[in-house]
Design a protein around this motif. Structure first.
Motif, PDB file in Angstrom:
ATOM      1  N   ASP A   1       0.811  -1.214   0.000  1.00 14.60           N
ATOM      2  CA  ASP A   1       0.000   0.000   0.000  1.00 14.60           C
ATOM      3  C   ASP A   1       0.848   1.269   0.000  1.00 14.60           C
ATOM      4  N   ALA A   2       1.946   1.266   0.737  1.00 21.03           N
ATOM      5  CA  ALA A   2       2.812   2.449   0.783  1.00 21.03           C
ATOM      6  C   ALA A   2       3.358   2.771  -0.604  1.00 21.03           C
ATOM      7  N   VAL A   3       3.780   1.747  -1.330  1.00 16.44           N
ATOM      8  CA  VAL A   3       4.313   1.970  -2.682  1.00 16.44           C
ATOM      9  C   VAL A   3       3.188   2.372  -3.628  1.00 16.44           C
ATOM     10  N   ALA A   4       2.045   1.711  -3.540  1.00 14.37           N
ATOM     11  CA  ALA A   4       0.900   2.047  -4.402  1.00 14.37           C
ATOM     12  C   ALA A   4       0.456   3.489  -4.173  1.00 14.37           C
ATOM     13  N   GLU A   5       0.447   3.932  -2.925  1.00 16.25           N
ATOM     14  CA  GLU A   5       0.051   5.309  -2.615  1.00 16.25           C
ATOM     15  C   GLU A   5       1.061   6.310  -3.159  1.00 16.25           C
ATOM     16  N   ARG A   6       2.349   5.990  -3.075  1.00 18.38           N
ATOM     17  CA  ARG A   6       3.378   6.886  -3.610  1.00 18.38           C
ATOM     18  C   ARG A   6       3.237   7.013  -5.127  1.00 18.38           C
ATOM     19  N   LEU A   7       2.980   5.893  -5.804  1.00 22.47           N
ATOM     20  CA  LEU A   7       2.776   5.927  -7.252  1.00 22.47           C
ATOM     21  C   LEU A   7       1.512   6.700  -7.616  1.00 22.47           C
ATOM     22  N   ALA A   8       0.439   6.502  -6.868  1.00 24.22           N
ATOM     23  CA  ALA A   8      -0.815   7.218  -7.132  1.00 24.22           C
ATOM     24  C   ALA A   8      -0.610   8.722  -6.983  1.00 24.22           C
ATOM     25  N   ALA A   9       0.196   9.128  -6.007  1.00 24.55           N
ATOM     26  CA  ALA A   9       0.472  10.550  -5.813  1.00 24.55           C
ATOM     27  C   ALA A   9       1.223  11.138  -7.009  1.00 24.55           C
ATOM     28  N   LEU A  10       1.929  10.288  -7.758  1.00 20.17           N
ATOM     29  CA  LEU A  10       2.643  10.733  -8.961  1.00 20.17           C
ATOM     30  C   LEU A  10       1.773  10.604 -10.206  1.00 20.17           C
ATOM     31  N   GLY A  11       0.494  10.203 -10.016  1.00 25.70           N
ATOM     32  CA  GLY A  11      -0.420  10.093 -11.146  1.00 25.70           C
ATOM     33  C   GLY A  11      -0.519   8.703 -11.745  1.00 25.70           C
ATOM     34  N   HIS A  12      -0.007   7.692 -11.056  1.00 24.58           N
ATOM     35  CA  HIS A  12      -0.023   6.318 -11.556  1.00 24.58           C
ATOM     36  C   HIS A  12      -0.877   5.450 -10.642  1.00 24.58           C
ATOM     37  N   GLY A  13      -2.190   5.614 -10.751  1.00 22.72           N
ATOM     38  CA  GLY A  13      -3.114   4.837  -9.941  1.00 22.72           C
ATOM     39  C   GLY A  13      -3.283   3.424 -10.471  1.00 22.72           C
ATOM     40  N   PRO A  14      -4.004   2.602  -9.737  1.00 21.86           N
ATOM     41  CA  PRO A  14      -4.213   1.208 -10.137  1.00 21.86           C
ATOM     42  C   PRO A  14      -4.978   1.082 -11.446  1.00 21.86           C
TER      43      PRO A  14
END
Length: 150
Positions: A104-117
């Protein structure tokens, strides 16, 4: 369709087989978006940058550790562009974590950069609780919450 993985019953080993005494592994691929791709893997996923080169016979590139220098990814660009075809939705880099909190920590960091699931091509990943994201070139990274075998 879910099936048993016969490798799951075998213990993993940290030793290379005698028939393949390699000491480093590099997975390399071209891109026409080098800066964006490096931002995704370095700043989004958190892979350390090991080495960078520019204008070597028309190529520039960056190597990122998985972890350290023994296992790394290399992304290159050429002044004339990439001959690489677009990936399919099932070209994957799978990263396994020790639990959902790390995933989740990595997924949230990616989502903050515009790369959501994104929806995985293979439903297996969703049934395992994995999160799938796409890099700027459309290549997919699966963030699995636990190892398949150890």
């Amino acid at each position: 369709m879910e099936h048993e993985n016969p490798a799951a019953t075998r213990p993993a080993t940290a030793e290379w087989p005698a028939a393949l005494p390699a000491v480093q592994v590099r997975v390399a691929r071209p891109t026409d978006r080098l800066d964006e791709v490096v931002h995704f893997y370095r700043d989004g996923l958190g892979l350390p940058e090991l080495f960078r080169f520019e204008e070597h016979a028309g190529y520039s590139g960056v190597m990122l550790g998985l972890p350290g220098a023994a296992y790394h990814l290399e992304f290159t660009s050429h002044v004339d562009g990439s001959p690489c075809p677009a990936p399919t939705a099932d070209n994957l880099l799978v990263l396994y974590f020790a639990g959902p909190a790390d995933r989740d920590a990595v997924a949230e960091r990616l989502a903050a950069l515009g790369h959501g699931p994104v929806e995985p091509e293979n439903p297996y990943w969703a049934t395992r609780g994995a999160v799938t994201v796409e890099d700027p070139d459309g290549w997919r990274v699966v963030l699995a919450p636990e190892p398949v075998f150890s």
